[in-house]
Design a protein around this motif. Structure first.
Motif, PDB file in Angstrom:
ATOM      1  N   CYS A  28       0.850  -1.181   0.000  1.00 27.07           N
ATOM      2  CA  CYS A  28       0.000   0.000   0.000  1.00 27.07           C
ATOM      3  C   CYS A  28       0.891   1.238   0.000  1.00 27.07           C
ATOM      4  O   CYS A  28       2.008   1.185   0.515  1.00 27.07           O
ATOM      5  CB  CYS A  28      -0.919   0.015   1.215  1.00 27.07           C
ATOM      6  SG  CYS A  28      -2.113   1.371   1.150  1.00 27.07           S
ATOM      7  N   LEU A  30      -0.140   4.001   1.487  1.00 21.82           N
ATOM      8  CA  LEU A  30      -0.432   4.694   2.743  1.00 21.82           C
ATOM      9  C   LEU A  30      -0.174   3.700   3.889  1.00 21.82           C
ATOM     10  O   LEU A  30       0.086   2.518   3.652  1.00 21.82           O
ATOM     11  CB  LEU A  30      -1.873   5.192   2.779  1.00 21.82           C
ATOM     12  CG  LEU A  30      -2.248   6.275   1.746  1.00 21.82           C
ATOM     13  CD1 LEU A  30      -3.704   6.695   1.916  1.00 21.82           C
ATOM     14  CD2 LEU A  30      -1.338   7.479   1.848  1.00 21.82           C
ATOM     15  N   SER A  31      -0.249   4.205   5.101  1.00 21.88           N
ATOM     16  CA  SER A  31       0.010   3.334   6.267  1.00 21.88           C
ATOM     17  C   SER A  31      -0.974   3.710   7.375  1.00 21.88           C
ATOM     18  O   SER A  31      -0.581   4.230   8.413  1.00 21.88           O
ATOM     19  CB  SER A  31       1.450   3.513   6.744  1.00 21.88           C
ATOM     20  OG  SER A  31       1.707   4.902   6.942  1.00 21.88           O
ATOM     21  N   CYS A  32      -2.247   3.446   7.121  1.00 22.10           N
ATOM     22  CA  CYS A  32      -3.300   3.904   8.036  1.00 22.10           C
ATOM     23  C   CYS A  32      -3.214   3.183   9.381  1.00 22.10           C
ATOM     24  O   CYS A  32      -3.074   1.958   9.433  1.00 22.10           O
ATOM     25  CB  CYS A  32      -4.664   3.663   7.423  1.00 22.10           C
ATOM     26  SG  CYS A  32      -4.838   4.448   5.817  1.00 22.10           S
ATOM     27  N   CYS A  35      -5.765   0.293   9.740  1.00 24.09           N
ATOM     28  CA  CYS A  35      -5.887  -0.645   8.612  1.00 24.09           C
ATOM     29  C   CYS A  35      -6.356  -2.032   9.072  1.00 24.09           C
ATOM     30  O   CYS A  35      -5.736  -2.658   9.927  1.00 24.09           O
ATOM     31  CB  CYS A  35      -4.551  -0.776   7.890  1.00 24.09           C
ATOM     32  SG  CYS A  35      -4.671  -1.799   6.407  1.00 24.09           S
ATOM     33  N   SER A  41      -1.204  -5.155   3.827  1.00 25.56           N
ATOM     34  CA  SER A  41      -0.883  -3.825   3.285  1.00 25.56           C
ATOM     35  C   SER A  41       0.490  -3.347   3.737  1.00 25.56           C
ATOM     36  O   SER A  41       1.183  -2.656   3.006  1.00 25.56           O
ATOM     37  CB  SER A  41      -1.950  -2.799   3.676  1.00 25.56           C
ATOM     38  OG  SER A  41      -1.858  -2.479   5.047  1.00 25.56           O
ATOM     39  N   GLN A  42       0.881  -3.725   4.965  1.00 24.23           N
ATOM     40  CA  GLN A  42       2.144  -3.223   5.498  1.00 24.23           C
ATOM     41  C   GLN A  42       3.214  -4.312   5.582  1.00 24.23           C
ATOM     42  O   GLN A  42       4.375  -4.032   5.860  1.00 24.23           O
ATOM     43  CB  GLN A  42       1.935  -2.620   6.893  1.00 24.23           C
ATOM     44  CG  GLN A  42       0.789  -1.632   6.981  1.00 24.23           C
ATOM     45  CD  GLN A  42       0.994  -0.420   6.073  1.00 24.23           C
ATOM     46  OE1 GLN A  42       2.063   0.180   6.070  1.00 24.23           O
ATOM     47  NE2 GLN A  42      -0.022  -0.081   5.288  1.00 24.23           N
ATOM     48  N   TYR A  70      -8.643  -5.140  -0.917  1.00 25.23           N
ATOM     49  CA  TYR A  70      -7.950  -5.584   0.308  1.00 25.23           C
ATOM     50  C   TYR A  70      -6.740  -4.715   0.636  1.00 25.23           C
ATOM     51  O   TYR A  70      -6.577  -4.302   1.771  1.00 25.23           O
ATOM     52  CB  TYR A  70      -7.488  -7.043   0.243  1.00 25.23           C
ATOM     53  CG  TYR A  70      -8.591  -8.046   0.022  1.00 25.23           C
ATOM     54  CD1 TYR A  70      -9.799  -7.942   0.699  1.00 25.23           C
ATOM     55  CD2 TYR A  70      -8.417  -9.111  -0.855  1.00 25.23           C
ATOM     56  CE1 TYR A  70     -10.811  -8.872   0.500  1.00 25.23           C
ATOM     57  CE2 TYR A  70      -9.420 -10.045  -1.055  1.00 25.23           C
ATOM     58  CZ  TYR A  70     -10.608  -9.930  -0.379  1.00 25.23           C
ATOM     59  OH  TYR A  70     -11.588 -10.841  -0.580  1.00 25.23           O
ATOM     60  N   THR A  71      -5.833  -4.483  -0.338  1.00 29.64           N
ATOM     61  CA  THR A  71      -4.681  -3.618  -0.098  1.00 29.64           C
ATOM     62  C   THR A  71      -4.870  -2.403  -1.015  1.00 29.64           C
ATOM     63  O   THR A  71      -5.973  -1.882  -1.077  1.00 29.64           O
ATOM     64  CB  THR A  71      -3.374  -4.380  -0.348  1.00 29.64           C
ATOM     65  OG1 THR A  71      -3.447  -4.989  -1.641  1.00 29.64           O
ATOM     66  CG2 THR A  71      -3.163  -5.462   0.709  1.00 29.64           C
ATOM     67  N   ASN A  99      -7.596   3.745  -2.225  1.00 29.98           N
ATOM     68  CA  ASN A  99      -7.512   4.927  -1.360  1.00 29.98           C
ATOM     69  C   ASN A  99      -7.449   6.222  -2.174  1.00 29.98           C
ATOM     70  O   ASN A  99      -7.408   7.310  -1.601  1.00 29.98           O
ATOM     71  CB  ASN A  99      -6.320   4.827  -0.400  1.00 29.98           C
ATOM     72  CG  ASN A  99      -4.978   4.748  -1.128  1.00 29.98           C
ATOM     73  OD1 ASN A  99      -4.817   5.285  -2.217  1.00 29.98           O
ATOM     74  ND2 ASN A  99      -4.010   4.083  -0.517  1.00 29.98           N
ATOM     75  N   LYS A 122     -10.998   9.510   3.485  1.00 28.06           N
ATOM     76  CA  LYS A 122     -10.772   9.080   4.861  1.00 28.06           C
ATOM     77  C   LYS A 122     -11.076  10.176   5.871  1.00 28.06           C
ATOM     78  O   LYS A 122     -11.324   9.895   7.043  1.00 28.06           O
ATOM     79  CB  LYS A 122      -9.334   8.590   5.047  1.00 28.06           C
ATOM     80  CG  LYS A 122      -9.064   7.305   4.254  1.00 28.06           C
ATOM     81  CD  LYS A 122      -7.640   6.868   4.369  1.00 28.06           C
ATOM     82  CE  LYS A 122      -7.361   5.667   3.485  1.00 28.06           C
ATOM     83  NZ  LYS A 122      -8.054   4.438   3.931  1.00 28.06           N
TER      84      LYS A 122
HETATM   85  S1  SF4 Z   1      -4.985  -0.796   2.672  1.00 24.56           S
HETATM   86 FE1  SF4 Z   1      -6.364   0.966   2.926  1.00 24.56          FE
HETATM   87  S2  SF4 Z   1      -6.631   1.187   5.149  1.00 24.56           S
HETATM   88 FE2  SF4 Z   1      -4.835  -0.142   4.796  1.00 24.56          FE
HETATM   89  S3  SF4 Z   1      -3.078   1.231   4.837  1.00 24.56           S
HETATM   90 FE3  SF4 Z   1      -3.716   1.052   2.709  1.00 24.56          FE
HETATM   91  S4  SF4 Z   1      -5.147   2.758   2.369  1.00 24.56           S
HETATM   92 FE4  SF4 Z   1      -4.902   2.513   4.552  1.00 24.56          FE
END
Ligand code: SF4
Length: 228
Positions: A28, A30-32, A35, A41-42, A70-71, A99, A122
């Motif tokens: 991903c 971003l790093s919400c 999440c 995602s991370q 999902y990601t 996102n 968001k």
């Molecule tokens: S998958 Fe969605 S919620 Fe998860 S970190 Fe990425 S943007 Fe944010």
């Protein structure tokens, strides 16, 4: 990979009843903090590679098409660009759950091979994006405008996190902006948050989700409370 109802993406006003093969390789941009799919995602869980041809075939044999979800599908842009056209050639649909944090040129190319998008808005504030996601809101607003003007189906998700993005003023600003820039008929999913990953605030009270939905509903015609 899993076959999900399209309503679970969520898409409420596009091909109701369709089922989609849903897939999301790790990664991903971003790093919400909240999440729900943070392991993927991370992190880098084990995956199985499918060629675009293989995946497209599985998608149309098992469902009505594919959802890249999902990601964050824009980080595997090339794979989506290769796979979505094959799915469509075989008679399926291609959906993005994103996102919205993507540059304009790749976005325009993605819009030529996809049928529908659900994009997260968001929060209304840069501060939220910076603190919780490592991003900022302006590129997301540009993405929403571009999709809305492209003719590709667009729905928006606003996840309400208590104490983070639950100001009625912000909801009102966001709804006004969406009505003016994406059209008042654009479906909006006002969704309930649950704690996860690094976010420990308690789950959104159901009443708060419905309050947010009422505020959005003052400017937007198709507002759906979600996760309640
Ligand atoms: S998958 Fe969605 S919620 Fe998860 S970190 Fe990425 S943007 Fe944010």
């Amino acid at each position: 990979m899993a076959v999900d109802p399209i309503e679970k993406k969520p898409l409420a006003m596009f091909r109701p009843g369709a089922r989609l093969l849903s897939t999301g390789p790790p990664g991903c941009n971003l790093s919400c903090s909240h999440c729900q799919n943070w392991q993927s995602s991370q992190g880098a869980p084990p995956t199985v590679f499918r060629t675009p041809e293989e995946l497209a075939e599985v998608a149309v044999k098992s469902s009505d098409g594919i959802a890249f979800t999902y990601t964050e599908p824009v980080v595997w842009y090339e794979y989506v660009m290769d796979t979505a056209p094959i799915v469509r050639t075989l008679g399926g649909i291609a959906v993005m759950v994103s996102n919205g944090f993507v540059n304009p040129e790749p976005l325009k190319r993605l819009l030529t091979v996809t049928d529908a998008w659900n994009v997260d808005l968001k929060a209304w504030s840069d501060d939220f994006y910076r603190r919780n996601c490592g991003g900022n809101v302006q590129p997301v607003l540009e993405t929403l405008k571009t999709i809305a003007r492209s003719g590709v189906h667009l729905e928006v998700t606003y996840l309400v996190i208590p104490g983070e993005n639950d100001s009625e003023w912000d909801w009102d600003r966001a709804a006004l902006w969406l009505a003016a820039n994406c059209g008042e008929n654009t479906p909006v999913h006002v969704s309930r948050y649950f704690p996860g990953y690094r976010q420990t605030r308690p789950a959104t009270p159901v009443e708060c989700v419905f309050r947010a939905a009422r505020v959005f509903n003052a400017h937007m015609k198709n507002v759906f409370p979600g996760n309640v």
